[in-house]
Design an enzyme around this catalytic site. Sequence first.
Site, mmCIF file in Angstrom:
data_model
loop_
_atom_site.group_PDB
_atom_site.id
_atom_site.type_symbol
_atom_site.label_atom_id
_atom_site.label_comp_id
_atom_site.label_asym_id
_atom_site.label_seq_id
_atom_site.Cartn_x
_atom_site.Cartn_y
_atom_site.Cartn_z
ATOM 1 N N CYS A 1 27.378 22.886 -21.499
ATOM 2 C CA CYS A 1 26.552 23.560 -20.515
ATOM 3 C C CYS A 1 27.306 23.710 -19.210
ATOM 4 O O CYS A 1 28.478 23.354 -19.099
ATOM 5 C CB CYS A 1 25.267 22.754 -20.276
ATOM 6 S SG CYS A 1 24.354 22.358 -21.792
ATOM 7 N N ASN B 1 26.275 18.077 -18.873
ATOM 8 C CA ASN B 1 27.183 18.918 -19.646
ATOM 9 C C ASN B 1 28.025 18.000 -20.511
ATOM 10 O O ASN B 1 28.766 17.166 -19.991
ATOM 11 C CB ASN B 1 28.087 19.729 -18.687
ATOM 12 C CG ASN B 1 29.260 20.380 -19.388
ATOM 13 O OD1 ASN B 1 29.167 20.778 -20.545
ATOM 14 N ND2 ASN B 1 30.380 20.490 -18.682
ATOM 15 N N ILE C 1 46.327 30.718 -34.454
ATOM 16 C CA ILE C 1 46.704 31.819 -33.575
ATOM 17 C C ILE C 1 48.113 32.278 -33.900
ATOM 18 O O ILE C 1 48.987 31.473 -34.242
ATOM 19 C CB ILE C 1 46.597 31.376 -32.089
ATOM 20 C CG1 ILE C 1 46.839 32.559 -31.144
ATOM 21 C CG2 ILE C 1 47.551 30.251 -31.771
ATOM 22 C CD1 ILE C 1 46.535 32.232 -29.692
ATOM 23 N N GLY D 1 43.077 19.656 -31.645
ATOM 24 C CA GLY D 1 43.977 18.501 -31.720
ATOM 25 C C GLY D 1 44.627 18.055 -30.433
ATOM 26 O O GLY D 1 45.570 17.262 -30.454
#
EC number: 6.3.5.4
Length: 611
Positions: free
Chosen positions: A2, A77, A293, A377
């Site tokens: 949040c 949060n 990626i 990681g």
Amino acid sequence: MCGFSGWICFSADISEFQDVITKMTDVLSHRGPDEEGYYITKHALLGHKRLTIIDPEGGKQPMIKFHNQQKFIIVYNGELYNTQELRAKLQSLGYHFSSYSDTEVVLTSYIQWKEECVKYLNGIFAFAVFNETKNELFIARDHLGVKPLFFSLKNDNFIFASEIKSLLRHPLISTKVDKEGIFELIGLCPARSPFSAIFKDIIELPPAHYVIYSKNRYEIKEYWQLKPEKFDKTVDETIEIVKNLVKDAITRQLVSDFEICCFLSGGLDSTIITAISANQLRKEGKRLKSFSIDYKDNAKYYKFNQYQPTLDSTYAKIASKSISTDHIVVEIDNEFLCDALLHATVANDLPGMADIDSSLFLFTSEVRKYAKVALSGECADEIFGGYPWYWREDYKNFETFPWSPSLEFRKNILSKKYSKFELEEYVNSKYKESVGKVNYLDSDSQEDVRHRILYYLNVKWFMVTLLNRKDRMSMANSLEARVPFADYRIVELLYNVPWKIKYLENMEKGLLRRSFEGIIPDEIKNRKKSPYPKTYNPEFLKKTKQKVLETIKNNSPVFEIIDKTYLENITEKELFPLDKPWFGQLMTLPQFFGYIIQLDFWVKNYNVDFE
């Protein structure tokens, strides 16, 4: 996860300024697109944006709880990973719960133990509790700084938020940057000193710290430190302890009411997390998605180097096939990578790690299409000794921050308006200040002491930089990124494990490799460390250089703090003046240009006022 904001003032009625807290909270919508909530009273304004992960109905915020005729309100949060144990403990003390959310457990923990509550929490968190009855505020940040928290104290006003951009929406907070902030930007960034948020009016609450604020009290305290202890375990015993702790950390972080995925580079750390996660989810009849990626034409331009000995793509496929995940490769276009430098700056509110940031921004944007929660990681290299400055003699004995060894280069970047000597003194003072906080045993050898220093510096500086990056880039896309290796129990243990055990078989992270032998493929277990992948496509260098040349041509206000002539010289030669990266293992000439682009954009778009 949040985002939240707050404004406390005990000397005036601020309830009529609801528009201020609304503006502060609205700019955090990316952190919590699912719900918003406010608490408005005479001396406190609280705002919250929610990314719903656990207990959609019971976890609404701001959350209010009454106890012993006192009223408590929390904005929070994070994720608590020992929720069940803590709830059971609090129930045994007579407390009742109306939800299964971790928010209520955190709030109740504060009600029971006050500031000592942080010592009971295992998780990633930043939160604020306002005791309306006693007019007292408590804010805290998790042990290792996974979740962010910033604040400002202006006269009788205590203003706080999850991100800098929220604080800058408050009319009392300026965009002034003084000499200290400039020295941070040039001498230390992308890292920052504890407490520094670059802007003069803003303080970042460091990891493992809390603040108590009331009409007559303002106290900041560090609640957790690395403590040296004699280590008496054998290698086999240590392997077993590490295996159990890491497994437990990962398993605890698989709790969610929504789909969870893993980042899988094909490196040791992400493969361990993915293997344990996939196995656990299989028991629940679920199949794990994993993501890696890559960059357009990267294999075509890649050249072996000591910092990136192999590309990830082959190993990610090996890991995914062995573990049986549904694997998705996110390929980044170099043009988008360059354009996203600006998006990453806004996400971070500061110039950062250039395309290392912007690529993560683009990557998490794609991942968010499939899941709300991802395990990553980060932090294994800092605590298990994966970086070259732990084991290479030409790195580990630098009398400065080992990931940023060339202060001369940074001095040359600094505008002639400022003293290069003062910059050097500033950076050296920050290094010495940190080294002075390292705790060690009288029986430690000189080498033991040096490794404790390196460990401390990595946990308190380098790791926080990477965690900040992970939080801002993922949360900019409303994706909750969890980092199991950033479990304070693992960090405590490894502070005391001797280097010869961490460096088993004379290999970086040897202890971690041995601990998960047979659980992950041998090709991954034996793979040399390769950091977060970056682009090798010359198109990226070409585009960043072009943008830097435009900055020079337009005589940007960034040249108040940057030496224009020195920058021109680098662009003309297109030759990086260092034989090592200027930060970490990845940041060379293209990333330096990227940083200048981010710095220029930040100065203009944040209306930075250099004092």
